[in-house]
Motif scaffolding. Structure first.
Motif, PDB file in Angstrom:
ATOM      1  N   ALA A   1       0.836  -1.200   0.000  1.00  0.00           N
ATOM      2  CA  ALA A   1       0.000   0.000   0.000  1.00  0.00           C
ATOM      3  C   ALA A   1       0.871   1.251   0.000  1.00  0.00           C
ATOM      4  O   ALA A   1       0.474   2.304  -0.497  1.00  0.00           O
ATOM      5  CB  ALA A   1      -0.909  -0.006   1.228  1.00  0.00           C
ATOM      6  N   TYR A   2       2.074   1.136   0.582  1.00  0.00           N
ATOM      7  CA  TYR A   2       3.025   2.235   0.644  1.00  0.00           C
ATOM      8  C   TYR A   2       4.367   1.792   0.060  1.00  0.00           C
ATOM      9  O   TYR A   2       4.775   0.643   0.217  1.00  0.00           O
ATOM     10  CB  TYR A   2       3.305   2.650   2.089  1.00  0.00           C
ATOM     11  N   SER A   3       5.074   2.721  -0.555  1.00  0.00           N
ATOM     12  CA  SER A   3       6.496   2.540  -0.826  1.00  0.00           C
ATOM     13  C   SER A   3       7.238   3.190   0.338  1.00  0.00           C
ATOM     14  O   SER A   3       6.642   3.940   1.127  1.00  0.00           O
ATOM     15  CB  SER A   3       6.890   3.221  -2.139  1.00  0.00           C
ATOM     16  N   VAL A   4       8.523   2.923   0.478  1.00  0.00           N
ATOM     17  CA  VAL A   4       9.308   3.573   1.524  1.00  0.00           C
ATOM     18  C   VAL A   4       9.262   5.086   1.343  1.00  0.00           C
ATOM     19  O   VAL A   4       9.050   5.842   2.298  1.00  0.00           O
ATOM     20  CB  VAL A   4      10.766   3.075   1.507  1.00  0.00           C
TER      21      VAL A   4
ATOM     22  N   LYS B   1      21.184   6.231   5.042  1.00  0.00           N
ATOM     23  CA  LYS B   1      21.928   5.219   4.279  1.00  0.00           C
ATOM     24  C   LYS B   1      21.720   5.393   2.772  1.00  0.00           C
ATOM     25  O   LYS B   1      22.588   5.054   1.970  1.00  0.00           O
ATOM     26  CB  LYS B   1      21.549   3.806   4.716  1.00  0.00           C
ATOM     27  N   TYR B   2      20.548   5.931   2.386  1.00  0.00           N
ATOM     28  CA  TYR B   2      20.328   6.224   0.969  1.00  0.00           C
ATOM     29  C   TYR B   2      21.186   7.413   0.537  1.00  0.00           C
ATOM     30  O   TYR B   2      21.669   7.464  -0.596  1.00  0.00           O
ATOM     31  CB  TYR B   2      18.856   6.506   0.716  1.00  0.00           C
TER      32      TYR B   2
ATOM     33  N   LEU C   1      28.287   8.598  -2.632  1.00  0.00           N
ATOM     34  CA  LEU C   1      29.316   7.825  -3.339  1.00  0.00           C
ATOM     35  C   LEU C   1      29.143   7.940  -4.850  1.00  0.00           C
ATOM     36  O   LEU C   1      30.117   8.080  -5.590  1.00  0.00           O
ATOM     37  CB  LEU C   1      29.253   6.356  -2.918  1.00  0.00           C
ATOM     38  N   SER C   2      27.890   7.890  -5.303  1.00  0.00           N
ATOM     39  CA  SER C   2      27.614   8.018  -6.728  1.00  0.00           C
ATOM     40  C   SER C   2      28.063   9.374  -7.255  1.00  0.00           C
ATOM     41  O   SER C   2      28.681   9.466  -8.323  1.00  0.00           O
ATOM     42  CB  SER C   2      26.120   7.810  -6.984  1.00  0.00           C
ATOM     43  N   TYR C   3      27.780  10.418  -6.494  1.00  0.00           N
ATOM     44  CA  TYR C   3      28.172  11.768  -6.931  1.00  0.00           C
ATOM     45  C   TYR C   3      29.693  11.913  -6.958  1.00  0.00           C
ATOM     46  O   TYR C   3      30.267  12.445  -7.925  1.00  0.00           O
ATOM     47  CB  TYR C   3      27.582  12.827  -6.008  1.00  0.00           C
TER      48      TYR C   3
ATOM     49  N   ALA D   1      15.701   8.790  -4.316  1.00  0.00           N
ATOM     50  CA  ALA D   1      14.892   9.848  -3.702  1.00  0.00           C
ATOM     51  C   ALA D   1      14.499   9.538  -2.263  1.00  0.00           C
ATOM     52  O   ALA D   1      13.879  10.375  -1.596  1.00  0.00           O
ATOM     53  CB  ALA D   1      13.636  10.090  -4.536  1.00  0.00           C
ATOM     54  N   ARG D   2      14.857   8.364  -1.744  1.00  0.00           N
ATOM     55  CA  ARG D   2      14.503   8.025  -0.373  1.00  0.00           C
ATOM     56  C   ARG D   2      15.421   8.684   0.650  1.00  0.00           C
ATOM     57  O   ARG D   2      15.159   8.646   1.848  1.00  0.00           O
ATOM     58  CB  ARG D   2      14.524   6.498  -0.189  1.00  0.00           C
ATOM     59  N   GLY D   3      16.502   9.291   0.180  1.00  0.00           N
ATOM     60  CA  GLY D   3      17.438   9.950   1.083  1.00  0.00           C
ATOM     61  C   GLY D   3      16.898  11.246   1.658  1.00  0.00           C
ATOM     62  O   GLY D   3      15.836  11.734   1.273  1.00  0.00           O
ATOM     63  N   GLU D   4      17.669  11.830   2.568  1.00  0.00           N
ATOM     64  CA  GLU D   4      17.286  13.083   3.219  1.00  0.00           C
ATOM     65  C   GLU D   4      17.675  14.300   2.389  1.00  0.00           C
ATOM     66  O   GLU D   4      17.060  15.351   2.497  1.00  0.00           O
ATOM     67  CB  GLU D   4      17.954  13.181   4.599  1.00  0.00           C
ATOM     68  N   PHE D   5      18.723  14.161   1.584  1.00  0.00           N
ATOM     69  CA  PHE D   5      19.239  15.286   0.817  1.00  0.00           C
ATOM     70  C   PHE D   5      18.865  15.168  -0.658  1.00  0.00           C
ATOM     71  O   PHE D   5      18.835  14.060  -1.213  1.00  0.00           O
ATOM     72  CB  PHE D   5      20.771  15.370   0.922  1.00  0.00           C
ATOM     73  N   SER D   6      18.621  16.298  -1.275  1.00  0.00           N
ATOM     74  CA  SER D   6      18.398  16.311  -2.717  1.00  0.00           C
ATOM     75  C   SER D   6      19.742  16.181  -3.430  1.00  0.00           C
ATOM     76  O   SER D   6      20.810  16.330  -2.812  1.00  0.00           O
ATOM     77  CB  SER D   6      17.718  17.622  -3.132  1.00  0.00           C
TER      78      SER D   6
END
Length: 290
Positions: A22-25, A50-51, A57-59, A70-75
Motif C-alpha cells: 500500500a506504501y512505498s518507503v 543510508k540512501y 558515493l555516486s556523486y 529519492a529516499r534519502g534526506e538530501f536532494s
C-alpha cells in the motif's frame, strides 16, 4: 515520548512474503513527515541517511546526480553543494544540517582518494559504512541503537566468512569498533563464531552456513523481521513501531524489486532464445527448399 495511535492503527498489515504494498518507503516517508515530532523525525532520519550514503558515493565517483535515490534526506543539489563547499572552502552550507560523519568522509575522500585513488586497502564504501555505523550505534534511542548494531554484526560476520573463504585480510573489511567487530578482527580460528551475549547470534551463525545465497538472504531478513517483532511488542504506538514499519516496507520493497528484475531477465532470456530458435528454423527451411 510521543504516541502515534491514529497512524499505527490505520496502517495496513504487511508480511515479508507480500508482493504488493500500500506504501512505498518513499511514500510512507512523505506520509509521516508532518506527523512526527521534531525529536522523532531526527531518529527516523538516521535510517534514511543510508540512501544518502549511496547518493554521495555516486556523486563523488561520477561528478553528477543523474543516478539518485529519492529516499534519502538530501536532494541531488544538496549533495552537490555540500561536496563543492567542503572541497573549495572546507565548510558546509549553513542551510543544510550535514551529519558529522558525512563531513569527515568527504574531507578524507578529497584529501586521499581523489589523489591516490584509494583509502589504502579499504574501499570508500566500507569507510563510509564504518563512519555511518559509528554514529548510528550511539543513537540515544536504545531500540534504534540495537537495530544498527545488529546489522553491523550481521555485515561483519558475513565479511569475516568471505575473508576466510577468499584469503582476504579481515581488518580491511570488518567495520565498526564494537565487541563483535574486535573479536572477528583478532580471531585466527578457521571458523567464524564470535562469543556473544546477543540472543540472535546463534541463529545468525546457523543462517550463514546456508550455501544457497538467495535462501540465506531471505533467512537473514526473516531474522531481522522477527527481531523487530520481539523488540516492539510493548511499544505498539511508539516511534519504534513507526520505524519498524519503515524497515519492513524496505525489506518487502527490496524483494519485490529483486523479483521484478529477475522476472525481466528471464523474459529477455526467453525472447532471445525464441529469436535464436526462429532464426535457426528459418535457415533450415531455406536450406531444405533450395
Amino acid at each position: 515520548m510521543s504516541k502515534y495511535y491514529c497512524l499505527i492503527a490505520g496502517l495496513p498489515s504487511i508480511s515479508l512474503d507480500d508482493s504488493k504494498l500500500a506504501y512505498s518507503v518513499e511514500g510512507f516517508k512523505a506520509e509521516i513527515e508532518t506527523i512526527l515530532t521534531d525529536g522523532d523525525r531526527k531518529l527516523v532520519r538516521l535510517f534514511f541517511l543510508k540512501y544518502d550514503n549511496a547518493n554521495l558515493l555516486s556523486y563523488l565517483r561520477k561528478g553528477s546526480v543523474s543516478e539518485f535515490d529519492a529516499r534519502g534526506e538530501f536532494s541531488g543539489e544538496d549533495i552537490r553543494e555540500i561536496c563543492n563547499m567542503l572541497k573549495s572552502e572546507d565548510r558546509t552550507p549553513q542551510n543544510i544540517a550535514v551529519p558529522a560523519y558525512f563531513v569527515a568522509f568527504i574531507r578524507e575522500y578529497y584529501s586521499r582518494f581523489e589523489e591516490t585513488e584509494n583509502f589504502g586497502t579499504v574501499l570508500p564504501e566500507d569507510k563510509l559504512s564504518a563512519l555511518y555505523y559509528d554514529e548510528a550505534v550511539k543513537c540515544e534511542n536504545a531500540f534504534l541503537a540495537s537495530w544498527f548494531e545488529m546489522n553491523l554484526n550481521i555485515g561483519n560476520v558475513m565479511a569475516a566468512l568471505n575473508c576466510r573463504k577468499y584469503g582476504l585480510a579481515k581488518e580491511d573489511y570488518i567495520v565498526g569498533n564494537n565487541e563483535i567487530a574486535e573479536q572477528l578482527r583478532q580471531s585466527n580460528a578457521r571458523d567464524v563464531n564470535p562469543r556473544s551475549s546477543f540472543d540472535y547470534m546463534a541463529e545468525l551463525m546457523r543462517i550463514v552456513e546456508e550455501s544457497d545465497l538467495l535462501t540465506r538472504e531471505k533467512q537473514l531478513d526473516a531474522l531481522r523481521w522477527n527481531w523487530l517483532e520481539e523488540n516492539t511488542f510493548f511499544k505498539t504506538f511508539d516511534i519504534e513501531s513507526v520505524v519498524t514499519y519503515i524497515l519492513r516496507l524496505e525489506m518487502i520493497e527490496r524483494w519485490s524489486g529483486l523479483d521484478r528484475i529477475e522476472g525481466e531477465k528471464t523474459f529477455r532470456s526467453l525472447v532471445t532464445e525464441m529469436k535464436r530458435e526462429s532464426a535457426e528454423t528459418l535457415d533450415e527451411f531455406k536450406e531444405n527448399n533450395k
